[in-house]
Scaffold this active site. Structure first.
Site, PDB file in Angstrom:
ATOM      1  N   ASP A 185      14.622   0.612  76.982  1.00 36.60           N
ATOM      2  CA  ASP A 185      13.725  -0.341  76.347  1.00 36.60           C
ATOM      3  C   ASP A 185      13.457  -1.451  77.367  1.00 36.60           C
ATOM      4  O   ASP A 185      14.200  -2.410  77.502  1.00 36.60           O
ATOM      5  CB  ASP A 185      14.392  -0.900  75.088  1.00 36.60           C
ATOM      6  CG  ASP A 185      13.503  -1.889  74.346  1.00 36.60           C
ATOM      7  OD1 ASP A 185      12.577  -2.458  74.969  1.00 36.60           O
ATOM      8  OD2 ASP A 185      13.739  -2.100  73.162  1.00 36.60           O
ATOM      9  N   GLY A 196      30.102  -6.528  72.629  1.00 40.80           N
ATOM     10  CA  GLY A 196      29.473  -5.204  72.469  1.00 40.80           C
ATOM     11  C   GLY A 196      28.784  -4.815  73.755  1.00 40.80           C
ATOM     12  O   GLY A 196      27.591  -4.550  73.775  1.00 40.80           O
ATOM     13  N   THR A 251      27.138  -0.332  78.254  1.00 40.93           N
ATOM     14  CA  THR A 251      27.198   0.134  79.646  1.00 40.93           C
ATOM     15  C   THR A 251      27.558  -0.989  80.610  1.00 40.93           C
ATOM     16  O   THR A 251      27.693  -0.748  81.807  1.00 40.93           O
ATOM     17  CB  THR A 251      25.829   0.670  80.089  1.00 40.93           C
ATOM     18  OG1 THR A 251      24.877  -0.403  79.984  1.00 40.93           O
ATOM     19  CG2 THR A 251      25.381   1.817  79.221  1.00 40.93           C
ATOM     20  N   GLU A 292      37.545  -8.583  66.853  1.00 35.44           N
ATOM     21  CA  GLU A 292      38.461  -9.259  65.924  1.00 35.44           C
ATOM     22  C   GLU A 292      39.934  -9.004  66.274  1.00 35.44           C
ATOM     23  O   GLU A 292      40.823  -9.651  65.736  1.00 35.44           O
ATOM     24  CB  GLU A 292      38.192  -8.788  64.483  1.00 35.44           C
ATOM     25  CG  GLU A 292      36.856  -9.247  63.901  1.00 35.44           C
ATOM     26  CD  GLU A 292      35.669  -8.402  64.369  1.00 35.44           C
ATOM     27  OE1 GLU A 292      35.870  -7.469  65.175  1.00 35.44           O
ATOM     28  OE2 GLU A 292      34.531  -8.703  63.946  1.00 35.44           O
ATOM     29  N   GLU A 317      23.743  -8.305  72.844  1.00 37.46           N
ATOM     30  CA  GLU A 317      22.554  -7.667  72.292  1.00 37.46           C
ATOM     31  C   GLU A 317      23.031  -6.986  71.016  1.00 37.46           C
ATOM     32  O   GLU A 317      23.529  -5.874  71.040  1.00 37.46           O
ATOM     33  CB  GLU A 317      21.998  -6.659  73.304  1.00 37.46           C
ATOM     34  CG  GLU A 317      20.570  -6.282  73.018  1.00 37.46           C
ATOM     35  CD  GLU A 317      20.444  -5.324  71.847  1.00 37.46           C
ATOM     36  OE1 GLU A 317      20.528  -5.778  70.679  1.00 37.46           O
ATOM     37  OE2 GLU A 317      20.250  -4.145  72.106  1.00 37.46           O
ATOM     38  N   GLU A 321      22.865  -3.097  59.871  1.00 36.17           N
ATOM     39  CA  GLU A 321      23.853  -2.544  60.787  1.00 36.17           C
ATOM     40  C   GLU A 321      24.000  -3.380  62.059  1.00 36.17           C
ATOM     41  O   GLU A 321      24.343  -2.871  63.122  1.00 36.17           O
ATOM     42  CB  GLU A 321      23.514  -1.093  61.159  1.00 36.17           C
ATOM     43  CG  GLU A 321      23.723  -0.164  59.984  1.00 36.17           C
ATOM     44  CD  GLU A 321      23.586   1.314  60.335  1.00 36.17           C
ATOM     45  OE1 GLU A 321      23.132   1.613  61.438  1.00 36.17           O
ATOM     46  OE2 GLU A 321      23.951   2.139  59.487  1.00 36.17           O
ATOM     47  N   HIS A 372      12.449  -0.490  71.383  1.00 34.73           N
ATOM     48  CA  HIS A 372      13.094   0.676  70.765  1.00 34.73           C
ATOM     49  C   HIS A 372      13.361   0.459  69.274  1.00 34.73           C
ATOM     50  O   HIS A 372      13.641   1.400  68.553  1.00 34.73           O
ATOM     51  CB  HIS A 372      14.401   1.018  71.484  1.00 34.73           C
ATOM     52  CG  HIS A 372      15.530   0.128  71.091  1.00 34.73           C
ATOM     53  ND1 HIS A 372      15.730  -1.119  71.645  1.00 34.73           N
ATOM     54  CD2 HIS A 372      16.498   0.273  70.160  1.00 34.73           C
ATOM     55  CE1 HIS A 372      16.777  -1.675  71.080  1.00 34.73           C
ATOM     56  NE2 HIS A 372      17.278  -0.849  70.193  1.00 34.73           N
TER      57      HIS A 372
END
Lengths: 291, 291
Positions: free
Chosen positions: A4, A31, A34, A82, A99, A108, A248
């Site tokens: 994207d 998160g 890559t 967490e 992101e 989600e 995306h």
């Protein structure tokens, strides 16, 4: 996801175009996937970057980070935000990059993880990239889609499958909406300040106020969002609107249950929308039209 | 899923084209979804149909079955096949119908549930629809896909992301393969007789023997399958081969890790492939070429 262009290049501009914010700083990549955002931060001169991800992709990120000689700068931790502990000697961070945005922002998404990381580790006065997101809604024309789905289910191999149609129409789906199908102005559903949002703000009801741009038929709505990095020197962000570049995320649509709103130019629509994280498909829309 | 014309029409032909097999019989529809196969069985004259599904869609199926006046014929049960009880008075079934096939047949498929239902409820001499499936493999040309992915990762915003490329190439992905990209004959990987297959047969290693159709480059493989209803009067079935009609399964491909096999017309390739249910992505292929 890495393909994207709009998304990745905006994050890159936000980070590499603002080296003065990153130089010598401790950065957390929530998160990290890559490791692409961690590497941008390293290129921008961050002293230390901590990438956290609970998915197997982080093992691939380890190799990528080695291949690009960032092993000394970036520490990758596999686990839930967490549950993990920071590397020794690091108690908090100057900047959180992430992101995290899901369909229609909240579906989600891991915004609650960002909130957790912010409250636990971000220094007072620390920065979040991005720090402002906003969800919008607009009316769309969908005659063809409606026809298609009505004809399809009315006589399906000789069976009446109308119940499927109704089901589909109440559900949100992901489509690519061309600009001409957007027949109203856009209405702000929720503006989120990532520095201040709390866990309990993630479920909410918002008022809708739309105005028809032309005489048109409205068959449903599109939900899209904007992302901004307000600490940047230059205005930096992107939109997933049907009127903007492809991303995306594409466009999330919700159609009425076989109904069509016949509106004239300038007519106003009022209603409300209820959003729950992880159940965007259960959006309820009540509409009142002022003619 | 209902919009896969090839799939639905084949099931319909198998059932409605063979009313003599269904008339007066007790039928079980494993993973009944919207109830479409149950209704075909009712139309074919089955005395009683039991549809089982553990997903919320079964609530929608209840409405559809009512809308089509099949309430007396079809009983829907929400639950896991391994846990449900049959309606009172029914101890076993004459026919099991099911659409259970996953990607490359075995991936995320519920074949083991079919085995369970067969062993527990199918009468001796009872029928299974479909009763024969077969998995095939063929070599494909993918120069463009390879180029694209190599160029993309070699210099990704100035970073070396080659590790992503390697990762992708080891993984299976779903694509639409045009017939001209298939450059070898097809080789049978596994033939499954649904009447006889056992749980332990679902993990297996098969020998591969392929022959190049022309002088060509082979960059990977496509996996596809055939489904047959051998009890039918007419030969009834469908294939997900790149050389057949489109189905919603599309084509599962696996590329070599940046390597290209340069083969001449008629050259033979030998190797082996290991399949595990629920981990088709960990296919291992060893190849020996006889020139």
């Amino acid at each position: 996801m890495l393909q994207d262009e709009k998304r990745t290049s905006t994050y890159r501009n936000a980070i590499l175009g603002n080296k003065h914010l990153f130089r010598g700083k401790v950065v957390m990549d929530v998160g990290c996937g890559t490791g692409i955002l961690s590497m941008f931060a390293a290129q921008a001169g961050a002293a230390k970057i901590i990438g956290i991800d609970n998915s197997a992709i982080i093992e691939r990120a380890r190799k990528i980070i080695k291949d690009n000689n960032f092993e000394d700068d970036i520490t990758l931790i596999r686990g839930k935000v967490e549950e993990v502990s920071l590397p020794e000697g690091i108690e908090n961070v100057d900047i959180i990059v992430s992101e995290w945005m899901g369909q229609a922002l909240f579906y989600e998404s891991v915004l609650s993880t960002i909130i957790y990381a912010r409250d636990k580790w971000l220094k007072p006065g620390g920065l979040i990239f991005p720090d402002r997101v906003a969800l919008y809604l607009a009316g769309i024309e969908g005659e063809e889609e409606l026809e298609l789905s009505m004809n399809c289910w009315k006589d399906y191999y000789g069976l009446n499958m109308e119940a499927m149609r109704q089901w589909r129409l109440f559900e949100a789906s992901i489509e690519s909406i061309i600009p001409t199908r957007v027949v109203t102005n856009s209405c702000l559903v929720k503006n989120v300040d990532i520095y201040r949002i709390k866990e309990e703000d993630l479920s909410f009801t918002s008022q809708i106020h739309l105005q028809s741009r032309t005489d048109s038929l409205i068959h449903g709505f599109v939900l899209f969002f904007e992302v901004e990095f307000t600490s940047c020197v230059m205005r930096t962000g992107f939109s997933t609107s049907p009127l903007a570049y492809y991303t995306h995320w594409n466009h999330l649509t919700i159609y009425f249950d076989g109904k069509t709103l016949n509106t004239k130019k300038g007519e106003e629509l009022f209603g409300s929308i209820r959003i729950n994280p992880n159940s965007i498909v259960r959006v309820n829309i009540y509409l009142y039209i002022i003619q």
